[in-house]
Design a protein around this motif. Structure first.
Motif: not given
Length: 898
Positions: A246, A249, A252, A532-534, A537, A614, A623-626
């Protein structure tokens, strides 16, 4: 006259045949049967003798002669006899009736007494049983406590002996080392002399003492590690440790952007920009003190499982489950939760290669009897992958904005309720390879999303592991997991109050955060995708999620959201923020790579769409965050009564969407004159009546799509057509306002591309007249309902005047819904669609709105005024209403004038 009377009184005026006399007066004497069973003359004589005694009467050959007073006396005696017998009969009948009623009531009273006594005895038995159980638990706990204290005293004494032995051994080792060094020193003095021997002895003594000191430091290091377990834990640090990647943000912004709508700028949010907050769920001040988790475990847990933390692997589910697959899933979930919290080690060996398949797909396939190996699934995957690989300009708008069903198809979801064991699948998940904490999270939340029967089981397992957990790290991980679960699915009504009480008693850092998430989930319903990744976070910062929404004119707005935020909530916030009055038909779209998905403006969760993006990014190897997703706000569907003059804000947004769509090939004009007219209108909006041919030539490349400018139709050709359209237009002659031109463009788009401004739904025909294909796409727009295939070929068109009724029905099978359209031709088209309720709401909204605004009515029966000479209306006649009347007037008053 007197003589006649005297003669009559002296004679016998009353005459009876013997049979008549016996039938009428046999009741006066006992033992006389009916006339057909006795000699009537003798019977008559006996009756007269018994009743009349010595009265004057005469017996003839066939008749009996009586006087008036004798006949009157016989009738009176007969009445008395009958009355007496009737009273006897009534007495016995009433006695029989009331005794029967008495026996019924008596039996009912006995039944009630029996049930009450059994209930009271059973209740007393249960009270006594619970008392004995409590007494047994107290006795056993006291016995165990005594054993523990006794054992603890022995252990303390053993520890004291061991520590004493250790210290003595250390001292003895030191003394022994010194003595040995002295002995060696004396031996070395003879060989090397005193100075050299002393130097060598001191060096050896130093090495021995260093070794003993290192051993003592190792023991101290172990003690410090044990002490750190009881120290406070930084929650944000734990989140980073759990998920391992993590970051902020803002990172991104440097990632790859989606191909769809890539011409629109991706602006970063200014720190001074106002951000609207998340809608708050209603407060609940109910007293939950009676709903403790310990009480729930005593009432519902199976076996002798307690409510407290345990690291043992369970052999059965905590709560009773009916399906065998659910029982196997419960055991797998317990192991996964223990590993997520750090209470169970991971598998030692990795027996699988890297796997990019999302965990949700694996869970769905496991619960669906491994349906992913069938031909239907492979075909669906090939079709999905084929759609993903196409270029955007060549793709049809239907494939871009279609509300697709789950890639696994309805057949997988239909198997979610079947009771097939999945032990092998869970075994491969648990033991094949170590899994990341994100995969464990998806595994846990995925089961709660797909299986409502497992939700209470999951929450019960997490709450059990959080009760009296001695490890600070494990406790923090458990609350992180609970906060993510309450954002995805809510417990059943049975466990609801117990979970809310447990959360309110939680740590200050997580209790309010989890409570608000749970109340929001109750309001907006269960998710269909894992966090989700968000959301991870947000769990780290305990702050709402920040989403940036892009409009078709290039502007962006920032909104606050949470795990339960829906498309309707965000659309309402955006409309309030920009002052949009005409909100109908505007929807959110999520773009990823070359795929665009419509969220609509209803109850779909925004985080589900982001989670799907994601997961798709993971399938592509990143990756999911990407995942480079973006959210857009645009017009999806017009209403039949849409008026561009009502809301300038709405008109401007739709205008920007239309001109951008024409430029990038989303909307196409069949005639060059139409395209030239649109280019002329754009030029007028941008520069007004100041026509500059050179500037027009430069702007044509920005107005026209690339495929329109060819060798046969170069820029000069389009320049000539645009100039002609510009000079002929009314807005140049009248010097009209820019807004008027935008209204014309919007109206043109509404009537020119009704199918492109539609909501699309995948469906399968299940009943009704046959269509060329059973698998259809239902397109709902302002002109009607269309059934098209994947090539946008219209197979069936139903205008709103044709639709008599639309109905929605849920099947007993899970995830199965049906939508039925009834037409004026008495045809019924039934389709199986996952979004049947959404279709029904939209179509019914259009039908009701058209009825209210209608200026025409159709007669359903013949109408002739009372006293009129001729018929005013025949059945099926069309009548036009007066100016001050409409369909709404007719619906309210049941009367209209036209």
């Amino acid at each position: 006259m007197l003589e006649t009377i005297r003669i009559r009184r002296a004679g016998y005026p009353i005459r009876f045949t013997f049979k008549e006399f016996v039938d009428r007066f046999r009741f006066l004497t006992s033992g006389i049967p009916p006339s057909h069973k006795v000699d009537c003359r003798n019977a008559s004589d006996k009756i007269c003798q018994d009743v009349l005694k010595n009265a004057d009467y005469q017996l003839g050959h066939t008749k009996l002669f009586l006087k008036d007073e004798q006949e009157l006396f016989l009738e009176q005696e007969r009445d008395k006899a009958l009355a007496k017998k009737i009273l006897i009969l009534q007495k016995h009948i009433k006695g029989w009736y009331y005794r029967r009623q008495y026996l019924k009531k008596r039996n009912a009273a006995i039944t009630i007494q029996k049930c009450w006594r059994s209930y009271r005895a059973r209740k007393s038995y249960l009270v006594i049983k619970r008392g004995y159980l409590r007494m047994q638990s107290l006795i056993r706990s006291r016995v165990l406590s005594q054993k523990f204290k006794h054992l603890r005293a022995h252990i303390v004494r053993l520890q004291a002996r061991c520590k004493g032995y250790y210290v003595r051994s250390q001292v003895q080792a030191t003394i022994k080392a010194r003595l040995e060094v002295k002995k060696e020193q004396k031996a070395l003095e003879k060989k090397y002399g005193k100075e050299k021997a002393k130097e060598m002895s001191e060096a050896k003594l130093k090495d021995v003492m260093q070794r003993l000191e290192n051993e003592e430091q190792e023991i101290l290091r172990i003690k410090e590690a044990e002490q750190k377990k009881s120290e406070p834990v930084d929650e944000s640090t734990v989140v980073d440790d759990v998920f391992g990647y993590l970051d902020d943000e803002d990172n991104k912004g440097n990632q790859q952007q989606p191909n769809a709508f890539k011409d629109l700028p991706n602006k970063k949010r200014r720190k001074s920009e106002a951000v609207m907050g998340v809608p708050l769920a209603p407060e609940d001040n109910e007293d939950l003190s009676e709903f403790s988790f310990q009480k729930f475990t005593k009432t519902y847990f199976q076996g002798n499982v307690t409510h407290q933390y345990s690291r043992r692997v369970i052999r059965q589910s905590l709560l009773p489950l009916n399906a065998n697959g659910d029982k196997a899933a419960a055991i797998a979930l317990w192991k996964t939760i223990l590993r997520f919290m750090g209470d169970l080690p991971e598998p030692k060996y990795n027996m699988m290669d890297r796997d990019n398949t999302p965990v949700m797909s694996k869970i769905t396939a496991t619960l669906g009897r491994n349906f992913s190996k069938t031909k239907q699934f492979q075909d669906a995957m090939q079709q999905e992958n084929g759609d993903m690989n196409n270029d955007v300009p060549n793709k049809k708008l239907v494939s871009l904005t279609l509300k697709r069903q789950d890639k696994m198809g309805n057949e997988i979801k239909q198997r979610l309720m079947e009771e097939d064991e999945s032990v092998d699948s869970y075994g491969s998940w648990l033991d094949a390879r170590p899994t990341s904490n994100l995969e464990k999270l998806h595994f846990i939340t995925g089961h709660g999303i797909l299986r409502a029967e497992l939700r209470d089981e999951i929450y019960a397992q997490i709450c059990k592991q959080l009760t009296n957990n001695p490890s600070k790290s494990s406790h923090a991980r458990g609350w992180i997991l609970l906060s993510l679960c309450v954002g995805c699915f809510a417990p059943t009504e049975k466990f609801d109050k117990y979970l809310r009480h447990f959360i309110k008693k939680g740590p200050p850092g997580y209790a309010p955060f989890c409570d608000e998430r749970l109340r929001r989930t109750f309001v907006n319903g269960t998710r269909i995708q894992p966090p989700s990744w968000l959301e991870l976070q947000s769990t780290k910062t305990k702050q709402p999620i920040t989403l940036q929404v892009t409009f078709m004119d290039g502007n962006t707005k920032t909104l606050m959201a949470d795990s339960a935020s829906t498309a309707k909530e965000l659309c309402t916030q955006l409309a309030e923020k920009i002052g949009l009055k005409d909100q109908f038909g505007f929807s959110l779209y999520v773009a990823l790579f070359d795929k665009v998905s419509s969220l609509g403006g209803g109850g779909d969760h925004v985080m589900d769409a982001i989670s799907q993006c994601e997961q798709y990014a993971k399938e592509q190897g990143s990756q999911e965050r990407s995942a480079p997703w973006r959210i857009f706000f645009r017009k999806e569907i017009f209403s039949p009564w849409h008026d561009s003059q009502e809301d300038p804000k709405s008109t401007n947004l739709i205008y920007q969407q239309c001109v951008r769509g024409v430029k990038h090939g989303e909307y196409r004009c069949e005639k060059p004159d139409d395209l030239a007219m649109l280019a002329a209108q754009q030029y007028y909006v941008d520069y007004g009546s100041d026509m500059n041919p050179g500037r027009l030539t430069e702007q044509l490349t920005q107005y026209l799509p690339q495929f329109a400018i060819t060798g046969d139709k170069p820029v000069d050709y389009w320049h000539q057509l645009t100039m002609q359209a510009y000079k002929k237009s009314y807005y140049v002659k009248e010097n009209a306002a820019n807004l008027k031109v935008k209204e014309d463009v919007v109206s043109y788009a509404k009537y020119k591309w009704p199918l492109l401004f539609s909501r699309f739904y995948e469906a399968i025909r299940s009943a009704g007249p046959k269509l060329p294909k059973d698998q259809v796409i239902i397109a709902v727009n302002w002109t009607g309902v269309y059934m098209v295939d994947d090539q946008e070929q219209v197979m069936l068109e139903l205008s709103y005047p044709e639709i008599k009724d639309v109905s929605f029905k849920k099947s007993e099978k899970a995830f199965t819904q049906y939508i039925t359209f009834s037409t004026l031709r008495n045809e019924e088209f039934t389709f199986n669609c996952a979004n049947s309720e959404d279709i029904k709401d939209v179509v019914q909204f259009f039908l009701d709105g058209l009825k209210k605004r209608s200026k025409y009515v159709v007669a359903t029966e013949k109408y002739k005024p009372s006293g009129g000479a001729f018929t005013l209306l025949e059945k099926g006649d069309l009548a036009r209403l007066n100016v001050d009347h409409s369909g709404e007037t007719l619906m309210k008053t049941r009367w209209c004038v036209g």
